[in-house]
Design a protein around this motif. Structure first.
Motif, PDB file in Angstrom:
ATOM      1  N   UNK A   1       1.022  -1.453  -0.241  1.00 50.73           N
ATOM      2  CA  UNK A   1      -0.165  -0.205  -0.395  1.00 50.73           C
ATOM      3  C   UNK A   1       1.016   1.205  -0.171  1.00 50.73           C
ATOM      4  N   UNK A   2       1.871   1.537   0.487  1.00 53.91           N
ATOM      5  CA  UNK A   2       3.706   2.196   0.644  1.00 53.91           C
ATOM      6  C   UNK A   2       3.387   2.697  -0.304  1.00 53.91           C
ATOM      7  N   UNK A   3       3.687   1.257  -1.336  1.00 53.92           N
ATOM      8  CA  UNK A   3       4.447   2.097  -2.607  1.00 53.92           C
ATOM      9  C   UNK A   3       3.245   2.483  -3.634  1.00 53.92           C
ATOM     10  N   UNK A   4       2.496   1.841  -3.189  1.00 56.12           N
ATOM     11  CA  UNK A   4       1.398   2.312  -4.263  1.00 56.12           C
ATOM     12  C   UNK A   4       1.008   3.814  -4.308  1.00 56.12           C
ATOM     13  N   UNK A   5       0.896   3.720  -2.834  1.00 52.70           N
ATOM     14  CA  UNK A   5       0.715   5.599  -2.783  1.00 52.70           C
ATOM     15  C   UNK A   5       1.668   5.974  -3.254  1.00 52.70           C
ATOM     16  N   UNK A   6       2.669   5.393  -3.023  1.00 51.50           N
ATOM     17  CA  UNK A   6       3.616   6.175  -4.261  1.00 51.50           C
ATOM     18  C   UNK A   6       4.058   6.949  -5.575  1.00 51.50           C
ATOM     19  N   UNK A   7       3.237   5.864  -6.087  1.00 55.21           N
ATOM     20  CA  UNK A   7       2.748   6.048  -7.282  1.00 55.21           C
ATOM     21  C   UNK A   7       2.442   7.963  -7.669  1.00 55.21           C
ATOM     22  N   UNK A   8       1.278   8.343  -6.441  1.00 54.87           N
ATOM     23  CA  UNK A   8       0.828   9.417  -6.925  1.00 54.87           C
ATOM     24  C   UNK A   8       2.030  10.350  -7.070  1.00 54.87           C
ATOM     25  N   UNK A   9       2.625  10.926  -5.857  1.00 56.99           N
ATOM     26  CA  UNK A   9       3.824  11.695  -6.483  1.00 56.99           C
ATOM     27  C   UNK A   9       4.494  11.191  -7.330  1.00 56.99           C
TER      28      UNK A   9
ATOM     29  N   UNK B   1       0.731  11.375 -17.618  1.00 57.79           N
ATOM     30  CA  UNK B   1       1.498  10.985 -16.262  1.00 57.79           C
ATOM     31  C   UNK B   1       0.604  10.849 -15.116  1.00 57.79           C
ATOM     32  N   UNK B   2      -0.283  11.961 -14.971  1.00 58.55           N
ATOM     33  CA  UNK B   2      -1.369  12.079 -13.473  1.00 58.55           C
ATOM     34  C   UNK B   2      -2.536  10.828 -14.274  1.00 58.55           C
ATOM     35  N   UNK B   3      -2.474  10.548 -15.509  1.00 60.45           N
ATOM     36  CA  UNK B   3      -4.098   9.377 -14.954  1.00 60.45           C
ATOM     37  C   UNK B   3      -3.577   8.184 -13.914  1.00 60.45           C
ATOM     38  N   UNK B   4      -2.484   7.310 -13.648  1.00 63.45           N
ATOM     39  CA  UNK B   4      -2.224   7.029 -12.886  1.00 63.45           C
ATOM     40  C   UNK B   4      -2.944   6.689 -11.746  1.00 63.45           C
ATOM     41  N   UNK B   5      -2.477   8.258 -10.859  1.00 61.92           N
ATOM     42  CA  UNK B   5      -3.333   8.413  -9.917  1.00 61.92           C
ATOM     43  C   UNK B   5      -4.487   7.205  -8.945  1.00 61.92           C
TER      44      UNK B   5
ATOM     45  N   UNK C   1       8.290  11.688 -12.279  1.00 59.56           N
ATOM     46  CA  UNK C   1       9.019  11.803 -12.537  1.00 59.56           C
ATOM     47  C   UNK C   1       9.419  10.103 -12.625  1.00 59.56           C
ATOM     48  N   UNK C   2      10.178   9.747 -13.515  1.00 60.35           N
ATOM     49  CA  UNK C   2      10.541   8.182 -14.129  1.00 60.35           C
ATOM     50  C   UNK C   2      11.242   7.428 -12.483  1.00 60.35           C
ATOM     51  N   UNK C   3      11.766   7.575 -11.956  1.00 62.47           N
ATOM     52  CA  UNK C   3      13.097   7.067 -11.115  1.00 62.47           C
ATOM     53  C   UNK C   3      12.070   7.325 -10.073  1.00 62.47           C
ATOM     54  N   UNK C   4      11.246   8.608  -9.501  1.00 60.69           N
ATOM     55  CA  UNK C   4      10.466   7.913  -8.704  1.00 60.69           C
ATOM     56  C   UNK C   4       9.000   6.544  -8.765  1.00 60.69           C
TER      57      UNK C   4
END
Length: 439
Positions: free
Chosen positions: A100-108, A200-204, A114-117
């Motif tokens: 869940x933490x990783x999934x939330x990390x996809x929002x920023x 890019x923001x469509x994945x949020x 950012x490709x790296x984030x």
């Protein structure tokens, strides 16, 4: 009240009564298999999306998936240590929270973008899945008769395939169909900077939904009375392990590379599928349209696993595995050397033959390990890191063309055939040792 079943040192539950004591636990584990399959295959719709947003080469695109599977190599041993310290149930809860933490990390990562984030967030999600895999696969494989272990794991893995079947529809609708590159026949060509940012923001939204579901499932599992499998066996098996060597078991020695190599084939096909069927000389589809055909690829895996669970009640798993590997190699040769709808349907059909490979190799790999089962299982789960080498296929696609790169898949199927015919034959099989199941 029925007496608790005894448990062998290999973790097998003796068949007292009907074995119904473990059915609620297996049903709950099926939800975990579903979720990590669902989240893993969202990547198949995410990768062509990222390729458009960040203007990536095939090598850079497949590097995203390589980072995902490197997590299996990095996190497997810490996961096993954590399970030993806190137990299976708490480890599953921790794994879901990490995901869940990783999934939330996809929002920023999408907001920056950012490709790296994005790579970091996906690595965190995959680390959580690794923890679930290390706990759940051995658990299912050893609860019950060893003769039906392959059938049992194929059955539960079918729910994993249900997740992988539905994920392309979810990702296609919420990611590709809501992005300019996903609905354009020319892909990312000609997109403005503003359009790339919007894409890019469509994945949020999809990853926020995923995070909420994962946290809810973590709460459910935390409150569930899961049998403490492995607590008793670890005590009795500790001394026994010192008397034996893993490397005397041919089925494990060749099973670890079999898992590693099979993952290269499965992940290579699924990750490059949308780009392949979208090609003008294959399907001529948009990425959003192609995601609907990806649904059929993973649907074939689901059907194959349900069928495999039935077939392996009557046919030896080695024979089923050999047939599947031959058929998979054949259809991938068709996909490589033909074009149009023939090539497209050939690559779709490989899902049916890939379906039984992972669970069958896994159960054949731990067969006859006795008190070494836990260690052998850990090595087999670590071998899932083979999916990281999908970047090799990305390089082949850049150098020789996407279609020609699938010859790597054919080579992988041939190793699985070798394992089914010879490598899976157990040597030095150890008898199970009875243990008191109470801690």
């Amino acid at each position: 009240m029925a007496a608790p079943p005894s448990i062998t040192a290999s973790g097998e539950a003796a068949q007292t009564g009907t074995g119904t004591e473990y059915r609620p636990a297996l049903r709950l584990l099926a939800t975990l298999f579903f979720m990590w399959g669902f989240i893993t295959v969202i990547n198949n719709t995410l990768l062509p999306h990222l390729r458009s947003v960040f203007d990536l080469t095939y090598t850079q695109t497949t590097l995203v998936e390589s980072v995902w599977f490197i997590a299996y190599f990095v996190a497997s041993i810490p996961a096993a240590k954590l399970i030993e310290r806190i137990g299976y149930q708490k480890a599953m809860v921790v794994g879901l929270v990490i995901m869940a933490v990783g999934a939330l990390g996809m929002i920023p990562a999408a907001r920056i973008p950012s490709y790296e984030v994005t790579l970091v967030a996906l690595f965190v999600i995959a680390s959580g899945i690794t923890l679930l895999q290390v706990a759940a696969n051995p658990y299912v494989a050893v609860v019950g008769s060893p003769e039906t272990a392959s059938a049992r794991l194929n059955l539960v893995q079918a729910f994993n395939s249900l997740g992988t079947t539905l994920a392309p529809l979810f990702g296609g609708y919420l990611i590709l169909s809501r992005s300019r590159s996903g609905t354009s026949e020319t892909g990312a060509a000609g997109l403005t900077a503003a359009e790339r940012l919007a894409d890019a923001q469509s994945v949020q939204l999809p990853y926020l939904i995923v995070a909420v579901v994962l946290l809810a499932l973590a709460v459910v599992i935390a409150r569930f009375r899961l049998p403490a499998m492995g607590v008793a066996t670890s005590r009795i098996a500790r001394e026994e392990r010192r008397k034996h060597s893993l490397w005397k078991h041919r089925n494990l020695v060749f099973g670890v590379p079999a898992i590693f190599i099979y993952l290269i084939a499965e992940i290579g096909v699924s990750n490059l599928f949308i780009n392949f069927v979208s090609a003008p000389d294959i399907g001529g589809l948009t990425h959003a349209q192609a995601s609907n055909y990806l649904f059929l690829l993973w649907g074939g895996m689901m059907v194959g696993r349900f069928a495999g669970a039935v077939i392996m009640q009557r046919v030896a798993p080695e024979r089923v595995l050999a047939f599947a590997s031959i058929a998979a190699a054949a259809v991938m040769l068709v996909a490589t050397y033909t074009s149009g709808s023939v090539a497209m349907w050939a690559i779709i059909s490989v899902g049916l033959f890939h379906s039984i490979m992972f669970p069958t190799i896994f159960t054949l790999g731990i067969r006859g390990l006795g008190p070494l089962t836990e260690e052998g299982s850990g090595l087999l789960i670590m071998a899932i890191a083979g999916g990281a080498l999908v970047v090799v296929q990305g390089r082949l696609a850049d150098a020789f063309g996407l279609q020609a790169s699938f010859l790597l898949t054919v080579a992988c199927e041939l190793y699985v055939l070798f394992y089914a015919l010879w490598g899976a034959r157990p040597t030095g099989a150890l008898p199970p040792v009875e243990a008191d199941p109470r801690p």
